[in-house]
Design a protein around this motif. Structure first.
Motif, PDB file in Angstrom:
ATOM      1  N   ARG A   1       0.886  -1.180  -0.022  1.00  0.00           N
ATOM      2  CA  ARG A   1       0.118   0.020   0.018  1.00  0.00           C
ATOM      3  C   ARG A   1       0.812   1.112   0.026  1.00  0.00           C
ATOM      4  O   ARG A   1       0.672   2.222  -0.620  1.00  0.00           O
ATOM      5  CB  ARG A   1      -0.975  -0.032   1.308  1.00  0.00           C
ATOM      6  CG  ARG A   1      -1.797   1.115   1.346  1.00  0.00           C
ATOM      7  CD  ARG A   1      -2.670   1.185   2.706  1.00  0.00           C
ATOM      8  NE  ARG A   1      -3.330   2.448   2.748  1.00  0.00           N
ATOM      9  CZ  ARG A   1      -4.758   2.507   2.344  1.00  0.00           C
ATOM     10  NH1 ARG A   1      -5.358   1.308   1.778  1.00  0.00           N
ATOM     11  NH2 ARG A   1      -5.488   3.555   2.264  1.00  0.00           N
ATOM     12  N   TYR A   2       1.963   1.146   0.780  1.00  0.00           N
ATOM     13  CA  TYR A   2       3.041   2.349   0.761  1.00  0.00           C
ATOM     14  C   TYR A   2       3.499   2.643  -0.449  1.00  0.00           C
ATOM     15  O   TYR A   2       3.549   3.781  -0.935  1.00  0.00           O
ATOM     16  CB  TYR A   2       4.092   1.946   1.967  1.00  0.00           C
ATOM     17  CG  TYR A   2       4.702   3.252   2.259  1.00  0.00           C
ATOM     18  CD1 TYR A   2       6.112   3.286   1.369  1.00  0.00           C
ATOM     19  CD2 TYR A   2       4.972   4.019   3.303  1.00  0.00           C
ATOM     20  CE1 TYR A   2       6.857   4.497   1.521  1.00  0.00           C
ATOM     21  CE2 TYR A   2       5.425   5.070   3.327  1.00  0.00           C
ATOM     22  CZ  TYR A   2       6.680   5.251   2.648  1.00  0.00           C
ATOM     23  OH  TYR A   2       7.763   6.270   2.792  1.00  0.00           O
ATOM     24  N   VAL A   3       3.943   1.613  -1.204  1.00  0.00           N
ATOM     25  CA  VAL A   3       4.617   1.936  -2.589  1.00  0.00           C
ATOM     26  C   VAL A   3       3.528   2.236  -3.585  1.00  0.00           C
ATOM     27  O   VAL A   3       3.786   3.142  -4.526  1.00  0.00           O
ATOM     28  CB  VAL A   3       5.234   0.382  -2.898  1.00  0.00           C
ATOM     29  CG1 VAL A   3       5.892   0.835  -4.560  1.00  0.00           C
ATOM     30  CG2 VAL A   3       6.273   0.230  -2.033  1.00  0.00           C
ATOM     31  N   VAL A   4       2.537   1.620  -3.540  1.00  0.00           N
ATOM     32  CA  VAL A   4       1.562   2.226  -4.463  1.00  0.00           C
ATOM     33  C   VAL A   4       0.887   3.760  -4.206  1.00  0.00           C
ATOM     34  O   VAL A   4       0.705   4.491  -5.058  1.00  0.00           O
ATOM     35  CB  VAL A   4       0.210   1.218  -4.437  1.00  0.00           C
ATOM     36  CG1 VAL A   4      -1.016   1.681  -5.450  1.00  0.00           C
ATOM     37  CG2 VAL A   4       0.551  -0.227  -5.026  1.00  0.00           C
ATOM     38  N   ASP A   5       1.072   3.981  -2.983  1.00  0.00           N
ATOM     39  CA  ASP A   5       0.520   5.299  -2.647  1.00  0.00           C
ATOM     40  C   ASP A   5       1.660   6.399  -3.244  1.00  0.00           C
ATOM     41  O   ASP A   5       1.110   7.352  -3.548  1.00  0.00           O
ATOM     42  CB  ASP A   5       0.313   5.657  -1.101  1.00  0.00           C
ATOM     43  CG  ASP A   5       0.031   6.868  -0.519  1.00  0.00           C
ATOM     44  OD1 ASP A   5       0.835   7.557   0.326  1.00  0.00           O
ATOM     45  OD2 ASP A   5      -1.308   7.174  -0.683  1.00  0.00           O
ATOM     46  N   LYS A   6       2.773   5.938  -2.985  1.00  0.00           N
ATOM     47  CA  LYS A   6       3.793   6.691  -3.399  1.00  0.00           C
ATOM     48  C   LYS A   6       3.765   7.156  -5.003  1.00  0.00           C
ATOM     49  O   LYS A   6       3.945   8.131  -5.614  1.00  0.00           O
ATOM     50  CB  LYS A   6       5.387   6.468  -2.881  1.00  0.00           C
ATOM     51  CG  LYS A   6       5.446   6.889  -1.672  1.00  0.00           C
ATOM     52  CD  LYS A   6       7.022   6.626  -1.472  1.00  0.00           C
ATOM     53  CE  LYS A   6       7.469   7.277  -0.158  1.00  0.00           C
ATOM     54  NZ  LYS A   6       7.666   8.807  -0.039  1.00  0.00           N
ATOM     55  N   ALA A   7       3.698   5.959  -5.679  1.00  0.00           N
ATOM     56  CA  ALA A   7       3.436   6.180  -6.971  1.00  0.00           C
ATOM     57  C   ALA A   7       2.117   6.913  -7.659  1.00  0.00           C
ATOM     58  O   ALA A   7       2.450   7.668  -8.666  1.00  0.00           O
ATOM     59  CB  ALA A   7       3.310   4.743  -7.691  1.00  0.00           C
TER      60      ALA A   7
END
Length: 837
Positions: free
Chosen positions: A636-642
């Motif tokens: 979730r953290y990586v998708v949020d940053k992307a």
């Protein structure tokens, strides 16, 4: 109606039919001559002249004929009904069978001499059939009235029409019966088809017979007007029959070409034979297929429905003979794929339209055979690639990647907490064998070791060869003989020592007898407590402990596993990193269109700026994350940053998709689609601009939750991409299960495609498959201009790699994307309709 010659099938039954027909016809003809007949006196013609005229009329009725196909033969339609009516008027009905027999023999002798080439027995059969029909028709007519030398009244007209109908039915049935015997087909269908074709001519024949009688009654000079009218009728009949045959031909052509849509050589060739038999009414058809290895396979069939196939050793002649009616070379783009031979009935030589239809059918058959061969070659390449992707090429055991995948699948079948064991075996001093005897001897030794280990593998266990001289064995059933599971480690150790002892038996390699020693690391863990990758890591730790201690077998001791405690510390530090904004950052790498240079997407790669360990790449921490409970919040953290970056691009007017790598285990999380949907709504980014990259390993799982998660993501509108395509369990079959938008060719194939034909073939097949399925194809790891040129020549749409851009920080990517878009647009030159720019 009379049946024309068809095939040489069932000659005994044909001869028997001839004899039966003649046995009925001859007595009917002869008997009529001895029946007393009341010939009216005072006429201008003698009885002999009347008989001769009747004979001539019946002969003329047969000479003016038309023919149409029925199966592999033909039926002749004549003016028989008209001749029958006129004959009954001119001569006594008792004489007409004999007159018919003599007239038919004379007529068919002439026809045989000039065209048909019939045997004497066939001529007698035709004459006998007509004689039987005339006899039956005369009896039907006499049952109502006698037309001989009588004025034509409505009653006599009805009698003659009834007799003509009986004549039609008998001739039609005998013709259908003859074709049925020769072609081994039901007579009923042939009979009905012959009647439908003859119906119009039958009506015309009856009317012509009535007109001729009326002309004779009034004035014989009226007969001078008859030839032009008969000629016009003959043309009308011929046009009708040709139109019917044209419709039949192209209807059969359409049906036959549809049947050629197969993906197997045998199915295509067999359909080709059957189709040619149906279209052309052929006596026999042969299709020769030239295979990729140069061999030739012949598929044949005949009108009886018999199909056969056999190998042919003789090569095809370089050119076709000058007289090659029915012989067509099958070619596609100048390459010969086979030959088609159609043997037409000798009574019906192929017309120009049939030659054209034959050429068109040969082209369709050649294309179908070529497509089938291409499909088989692609299938073989796919199967070989799939096998090579999961097997060690030397020992044919499963490789490390497949062992991890299959091992996890096998462990999911084990009841949770039931102990499983993994044994990792490494040969001692294997390098000495390579150095002293050569690598060929080392390969021979590894093959022998694989055979020996395979002899000890029990059903349900999984054996693999890792890189070099390492072998792994997964044991999922550690139950002792007495059913006691309380002490699984001793069982695993006994199993490891049995392997070592079995390998220690003398073995001869390259003429040298040697004894193989090995070190085995053993790990036992409850099912569900760790994945196979973690078990392999622990077993490697134990194996190295065995080597250091000089023992052949050692078991895993967590107290001695420094990596285990370090992994726990790393996960704790990652948990803290997820709560701040400056440690986990994105490195972005664009992919560019190979034709225009425009950006096709950007891949988001995660990096960890660790405050103590320094910069960490995903290799340093992602595996630990995948085996922990941090996977969902990390994803979730990586998708949020992307999506944060993608939203910023939208503010700059850049509509470029961004892709994020997704762990295969993330697809086990049923909450993943709803989490991504929430992030898309929060950042107001269209779902189509998010690309989730998945690996091929997900296709191996049969869990419904994976299919549900993928389906939900697709329903959101998120795009799916297959990462590292070609390296997984079954690359090509993967796409049949998972509907994706993009495939990314693994960098290993791109790097070696110039030197390894197998890699080049896989890249070529992947690009071609992507085009056929309407998918984007992106090549990863492009590092040189030569690789870029080779990919562009193959039709690959896009690529990424150091040749274009290295991964870069988010604050630099906007300028790069805008520069790429401006450069791509600068290559477009709009033109006005008048040609001025």
């Amino acid at each position: 109606m009379t049946a024309a010659r068809t095939t040489a099938a069932a000659p005994r039954r044909i001869r028997a039919l001839h004899i039966v027909v003649l046995a009925i016809a001859l007595p009917a003809a002869v008997a009529g001559l001895f029946i007393p007949v009341d010939v009216p006196g005072g006429g201008d013609l003698s009885p002999l002249a009347q008989a001769a005229i009747a004979t001539g009329v019946m002969a003329l009725g047969q000479l003016a004929r038309l023919r149409f196909r029925v199966g592999a033969g033909a039926v002749s339609v004549t003016w028989g009904e008209a001749a029958f009516i006129v004959g009954l008027y001119l001569a006594p009905s008792a004489w007409l069978p004999a007159a018919t027999f003599v007239g038919a023999v004379l007529a068919w002798v002439l026809l045989t001499y000039f065209s048909d080439r019939r045997s004497p027995l066939e001529i007698l059969h035709v004459a006998g059939s007509l004689t039987v029909a005339v006899a039956v028709g005369a009896l039907a007519t006499r049952a109502v009235g006698d037309p001989f030398d009588a004025r034509l009244t409505p009653t006599l007209a009805g009698a003659l029409a009834l007799g003509s109908l009986a004549y039609l039915l008998v001739t039609g049935w005998l013709a259908a019966l003859t074709l049925s015997v020769r072609q081994a087909r039901p007579a009923g269908g042939l009979f009905l088809r012959a009647l439908r074709a003859k119906l119009l001519m039958f009506v015309g024949n009856v009317l012509v017979g009535f007109v001729v009688i009326s002309m004779i009654e009034r004035d014989l000079r009226w007969l001078l007007l008859l030839p032009p009218a008969l000629w016009l009728l003959q043309q009308t009949y011929g046009h009708r029959l040709r139109a019917d045959e044209e419709r039949r031909l192209w209807s059969a052509f359409a049906a036959a070409t549809r049947e050629l849509s197969r993906l197997d050589e045998r199915a295509v060739a067999t359909a080709g034979v059957s189709g040619a038999l149906s279209i052309f009414g052929a006596e026999a058809v042969e299709v020769d297929v030239i295979r990729a290895d140069g061999s030739r396979r012949r598929y044949s069939g005949d009108a009886s429905g018999t199909l056969a196939e056999a190998d042919v050793r003789e090569p095809l002649p370089e050119s076709l003979p000058e007289e090659a009616a029915g012989l067509v070379r099958l070619t596609v783009a100048g390459a010969t794929v086979g030959e088609l031979r159609v043997r037409f009935p000798r009574a019906l030589e192929p017309a120009q339209r049939e030659q054209m239809a034959l050429a068109a059918y040969a082209d369709a058959l050649a294309t179908a055979l070529h497509d089938a061969a291409t499909h088989q070659a692609l299938k073989a390449l796919t199967e070989r690639s799939a096998f090579e992707a999961v097997h060690d090429p030397l020992t044919k055991l499963v490789n490390r990647a497949a062992f991890l995948i299959k091992g996890d699948a096998a462990m999911r079948q084990v009841v949770r907490e039931v102990p499983v064991a993994l044994l990792l075996l490494d040969l001692d001093r294997f390098k000495d064998v390579n150095d002293t005897l050569g690598h060929a001897a080392g390969d021979e030794l590894l093959q022998s070791i694989a055979v020996r280990l395979g002899e000890l593998v029990e059903p349900g266990e999984l054996l693999a060869r890792f890189d070099g001289d390492e072998f792994a064995l997964l044991v999922t059933d550690l139950e002792a003989p007495d059913g006691d599971r309380s002490s699984p480690m001793p069982q695993a150790l006994r199993r490891a020592r049995a392997l070592v002892e079995h390998l220690a038996a003398p073995i001869e390699v390259a003429g040298v007898v040697m004894s193989v020693e090995a070190s085995v690391g053993v790990v036992v863990a409850p099912a569900g407590s760790a994945d196979v990758a973690e078990l392999v890591r622990r077993a490697e730790n134990a194996m190295y402990q065995a080597k250091e201690a000089g023992d052949s077998v050692a078991w895993y001791d967590s107290a001695k596993d420094e990596a285990s405690t370090d992994r726990l510390a790393l996960l704790a530090e990652l948990r803290d990193a997820l709560t701040v904004e400056d440690q986990l950052v994105l490195a972005l790498q664009p992919a560019v269109d190979l034709d225009t240079g425009a950006p096709t997407g950007v891949e988001a790669l995660i990096r960890w700026r660790h405050p103590r360990r320094g910069s960490l790449s995903p290799v340093d921490f992602v595996r630990a994350v995948e085996g922990s409970d941090l996977l969902a919040p990390f994803t979730r953290y990586v998708v949020d940053k992307a999506l944060t970056v993608a939203a910023e691009w939208a503010g700059e007017g850049l509509e470029v998709p961004i892709s994020v790598n997704l762990s295969a285990r993330s697809l086990l999380d049923p909450h993943l689609p709803s989490d991504i949907a929430e992030l898309l709504r929060r950042h107001r980014v269209p779902a189509r601009r998010l690309v989730l990259e998945i690996t091929e390993t997900v296709v191996l799982s049969e869990l419904e939750v994976i299919d549900e998660v993928l389906g939900a993501l697709r329903d959101l509108g998120v795009q799916l991409s297959v990462d590292d395509f070609g390296t997984g369990y079954s690359s090509f079959t993967f796409l049949t299960r998972i509907p994706v938008n993009e495939v990314k060719i693994d960098r290993s194939f791109v790097r070696s495609m110039a030197d390894a034909p197998t890699s080049a073939a896989i890249v070529n097949a992947t690009v071609d498959l992507g085009h056929r399925l309407g998918l984007r194809v992106v090549a990863e790891g492009v590092e040189t201009a030569d690789q870029r040129a080779a990919l562009a020549a193959l039709g690959c749409g896009a690529a990424q790699g150091y040749h274009f851009f290295k991964p870069m920080p988010a604050d630099k990517i906007v300028a790069v994307l805008r520069s790429l878009l401006d450069s791509a647009q600068a290559q477009v030159f709009p033109l006005r309709a008048d040609g001025a720019s």
